[in-house]
Design a protein around this motif. Structure first.
Motif, short mmCIF file in Angstrom:
data_model
loop_
_atom_site.label_atom_id
_atom_site.label_comp_id
_atom_site.label_asym_id
_atom_site.label_seq_id
_atom_site.Cartn_x
_atom_site.Cartn_y
_atom_site.Cartn_z
N THR A 182 0.94 -1.13 -0.03
CA THR A 182 -0.04 0.02 -0.18
C THR A 182 1.05 1.32 -0.12
OG1 THR A 182 -0.27 -0.17 2.33
CG2 THR A 182 -2.11 -1.24 1.06
N SER A 183 1.80 1.08 0.56
CA SER A 183 2.91 2.27 0.37
C SER A 183 3.40 2.78 -0.99
CB SER A 183 4.24 2.05 1.21
OG SER A 183 5.11 3.14 1.21
N ILE A 184 3.69 1.59 -1.74
CA ILE A 184 4.02 1.74 -3.30
C ILE A 184 2.72 2.08 -3.77
CG2 ILE A 184 4.75 0.37 -5.02
CD1 ILE A 184 6.31 -1.46 -3.30
N LEU A 185 1.67 1.53 -3.45
CA LEU A 185 0.34 2.12 -4.31
C LEU A 185 0.14 3.52 -4.00
CD1 LEU A 185 -1.93 1.05 -6.19
CD2 LEU A 185 -3.30 0.27 -4.18
N HIS A 186 0.37 3.94 -2.67
CA HIS A 186 -0.02 5.41 -2.57
C HIS A 186 0.82 6.29 -3.33
CE1 HIS A 186 -1.10 8.50 0.15
NE2 HIS A 186 0.22 9.05 0.14
N ARG A 187 2.07 6.03 -3.57
CA ARG A 187 3.12 6.65 -4.59
C ARG A 187 2.47 6.70 -5.95
NH1 ARG A 187 5.87 5.02 -0.24
NH2 ARG A 187 7.63 6.33 0.41
N ALA A 188 1.87 5.53 -6.26
CA ALA A 188 1.56 5.40 -7.77
C ALA A 188 0.12 6.21 -7.86
CB ALA A 188 1.27 3.66 -7.87
N THR A 189 -0.61 6.15 -6.99
CA THR A 189 -2.03 6.77 -7.04
C THR A 189 -1.74 8.30 -6.84
OG1 THR A 189 -2.36 6.61 -4.75
CG2 THR A 189 -3.43 4.98 -6.10
N GLY A 190 -0.51 8.64 -6.17
CA GLY A 190 -0.32 10.01 -6.22
C GLY A 190 -0.12 10.53 -7.74
N VAL A 191 0.92 9.58 -8.55
CA VAL A 191 1.23 9.98 -9.75
C VAL A 191 -0.15 10.05 -10.87
CG1 VAL A 191 2.45 9.10 -11.93
CG2 VAL A 191 3.67 9.16 -9.64
N ALA A 192 -0.85 8.95 -10.58
CA ALA A 192 -2.03 8.77 -11.26
C ALA A 192 -3.19 9.96 -10.94
CB ALA A 192 -3.02 7.31 -10.71
N LEU A 193 -3.23 10.53 -10.02
CA LEU A 193 -4.18 11.82 -9.79
C LEU A 193 -3.56 12.91 -10.56
CD1 LEU A 193 -4.71 11.33 -5.82
CD2 LEU A 193 -6.33 10.93 -7.67
N GLY A 194 -2.12 13.04 -10.73
CA GLY A 194 -1.46 14.10 -11.35
C GLY A 194 -1.98 13.78 -12.78
N ILE A 195 -2.00 12.97 -13.24
CA ILE A 195 -1.99 12.48 -14.76
C ILE A 195 -3.55 12.54 -14.97
CG2 ILE A 195 -2.12 10.66 -16.67
CD1 ILE A 195 0.31 9.67 -15.36
N GLY A 196 -4.32 12.29 -14.02
CA GLY A 196 -5.91 12.16 -14.19
C GLY A 196 -6.37 13.76 -13.96
#
Length: 127
Positions: free
Chosen positions: A23-37
């Motif tokens: 979930t720590s890795i996913l937290h970082r990935a979702t942060g990037v996804a939110l920027g793209i979104g």
């Protein structure tokens, strides 16, 4: 030099990452996804300002199955990042570091993210 038979470090095929690490890795990935979104959101908002024909084009893309999948993923990323951020606030305050508590909080973050995403989409289609 002598050759040792022992492994140098645990490999991902042998070592299973804890759920908190995933979930720590996913937290970082979702942060990037939110920027793209957010770029997609800005694109949609700019289309509303430009006029009807271009807005119709963008709306047809966002209304397609791939557009809806992107929007669904964006909303899950938003809710996951929110819930996991709240968990991190508790950690910053010094609470929830016990292994059992951290595991339970991690499962709660995943469940709350899924429930909030589904509720948001159900409400969106109900209105």
């Amino acid at each position: 030099m002598s050759v040792s038979n022992r492994p140098l470090s645990p490999h991902l095929q042998i070592y299973r990452l804890p759920l908190t690490a995933i979930t720590s890795i996913l937290h970082r990935a979702t942060g990037v996804a939110l920027g793209i979104g957010t770029l997609f959101l800005v694109w949609w908002l700019m289309a509303t300002a430009t006029g009807g024909s271009y807005f119709g084009f963008v709306q047809s893309i966002m209304g397609s199955w791939i557009g809806l999948l992107i929007l669904f993923s964006f909303s899950f990323a938003l809710f996951f990042h929110l819930c996991n951020g709240i968990r991190h606030l508790f950690w910053d305050a010094g609470y929830g570091f016990e292994i059992a508590t951290a595991e339970m909080a991690t499962k709660l973050v995943i469940a709350a993210s899924a429930v909030l995403t589904v509720l948001a989409w159900l409400l969106a289609f109900a209105l």
